[in-house]
Write an enzyme that holds these catalytic residues in place. Sequence first.
Site, short mmCIF file in Angstrom:
data_model
loop_
_atom_site.label_atom_id
_atom_site.label_comp_id
_atom_site.label_asym_id
_atom_site.label_seq_id
_atom_site.Cartn_x
_atom_site.Cartn_y
_atom_site.Cartn_z
N HIS A 130 2.13 -1.17 -1.57
CA HIS A 130 3.06 -2.33 -1.61
C HIS A 130 4.09 -2.29 -0.49
O HIS A 130 4.77 -3.30 -0.24
CB HIS A 130 3.82 -2.38 -2.95
CG HIS A 130 2.96 -2.71 -4.13
ND1 HIS A 130 2.13 -3.81 -4.16
CD2 HIS A 130 2.79 -2.07 -5.32
CE1 HIS A 130 1.48 -3.83 -5.32
NE2 HIS A 130 1.87 -2.79 -6.04
N ASP A 167 -6.67 -0.79 -6.55
CA ASP A 167 -5.52 -0.74 -7.46
C ASP A 167 -5.45 -2.04 -8.26
O ASP A 167 -5.88 -3.10 -7.80
CB ASP A 167 -4.25 -0.54 -6.64
CG ASP A 167 -3.01 -0.28 -7.49
OD1 ASP A 167 -2.66 0.89 -7.68
OD2 ASP A 167 -2.39 -1.27 -7.96
N HIS A 169 -3.04 -3.88 -8.69
CA HIS A 169 -2.18 -4.86 -8.02
C HIS A 169 -2.67 -5.13 -6.59
O HIS A 169 -3.28 -4.27 -5.96
CB HIS A 169 -0.75 -4.32 -7.95
CG HIS A 169 -0.17 -3.96 -9.28
ND1 HIS A 169 -0.22 -2.66 -9.78
CD2 HIS A 169 0.44 -4.71 -10.22
CE1 HIS A 169 0.36 -2.65 -10.98
NE2 HIS A 169 0.77 -3.88 -11.27
N ASP A 254 -4.73 2.01 -12.15
CA ASP A 254 -4.02 1.23 -13.16
C ASP A 254 -4.82 0.02 -13.64
O ASP A 254 -4.36 -0.71 -14.52
CB ASP A 254 -2.61 0.81 -12.68
CG ASP A 254 -2.57 0.40 -11.22
OD1 ASP A 254 -3.63 0.36 -10.57
OD2 ASP A 254 -1.46 0.12 -10.73
ZN LIG Z 1 -0.83 -0.76 -9.03
#
Ligand SMILES: [Zn+2]
Length: 322
Positions: A130, A167, A169, A254
């Site tokens: 991120h 991931d 996200h 995740d």
């Molecule tokens: Zn994540």
Amino acid sequence: MMNTLKRTGFLYHPDYLKHNTGYGHPERSQRLVAVLEALKNWDYWDSLHHIEPTPATFEQILYVHNQNYVEAVKEVCESGGGYADYETPISAESFDVALLAAGAVLRGVDAVIAGEVDNAFALVRPPGHHAVPSRGMGFCVFNNAAIAARYLQRTHKLEKILIVDWDLHHGNGTQDTFDDDPTVFFFSIHQSPLYPGTGRADETGTGAGLGFNLNSPMRSGSRPKEYVQVFETKLKPAALEFHPDFILISAGFDCHESDPLGGISMTTEGFGQLTDIVCDIAEETCNGRVVSTLEGGYDLNALSESVLAHLEHLMNSMTGSE
Ligand SMILES: [Zn+2]
């Protein structure tokens, strides 16, 4: 068919536990403690090639990040701690730990390029995907995979790098870093809608980088079969056409069905399948050269089992034609 184990490098340092995010934060040192405990009880622990990480240099972090941001993180840590962004707390040790996290991926790259190992996995924190050039975001301080891509190009003189990000996200920091760059192909599969809100299918790169960014937003409830299908029908053809010289994986776990942060129903064995597909692409394009680095994953049992499955498939990936 002979089933010989690949030489898989494993990078970890106890200093990763010193990055203190405070009470109740999901990105906590216990994540790595749990994974390590599971690994030490695993039949293949002694078959891994254990490699000691060394810190990335300040200059190497600047391959991706702005000097103002890197200096700000250093100053906050020197003053005792604070925040890299509103949900990314950093402690006094975090700057040095973040250098050591990025450095592990660089060291893994060195070992694969030198032929010491066939592939490698870096069990690190803080995670990276991120973090955008100008700031940290979402538990991430420096973008470990992005820095490694630039390192491959600058130090090892490779041209084309593929980054695969599974991931939960969207890897917005990595996308931002290489958005207009045709030499780094970024693929992200992620739950949508979800934090950080980016990662639509029509975000395909800009300028010279148009067509070198591939997002696969997935609905909550998506299963391993659907992930495998995206990998086979979207990632694989695009990756074979791009023909990378090296593959990096932003391995976040995740998206596991037990993870508290999202709604994707990935399984432990599903991560093994995704690993196999990426390793197959690597065999076809770049002599199997893959370095993977930990991103998210917040259920301790699911994370531990998933890392084991990932490592097992890195070690057992088939070369196809034997
Ligand atoms: Zn994540």
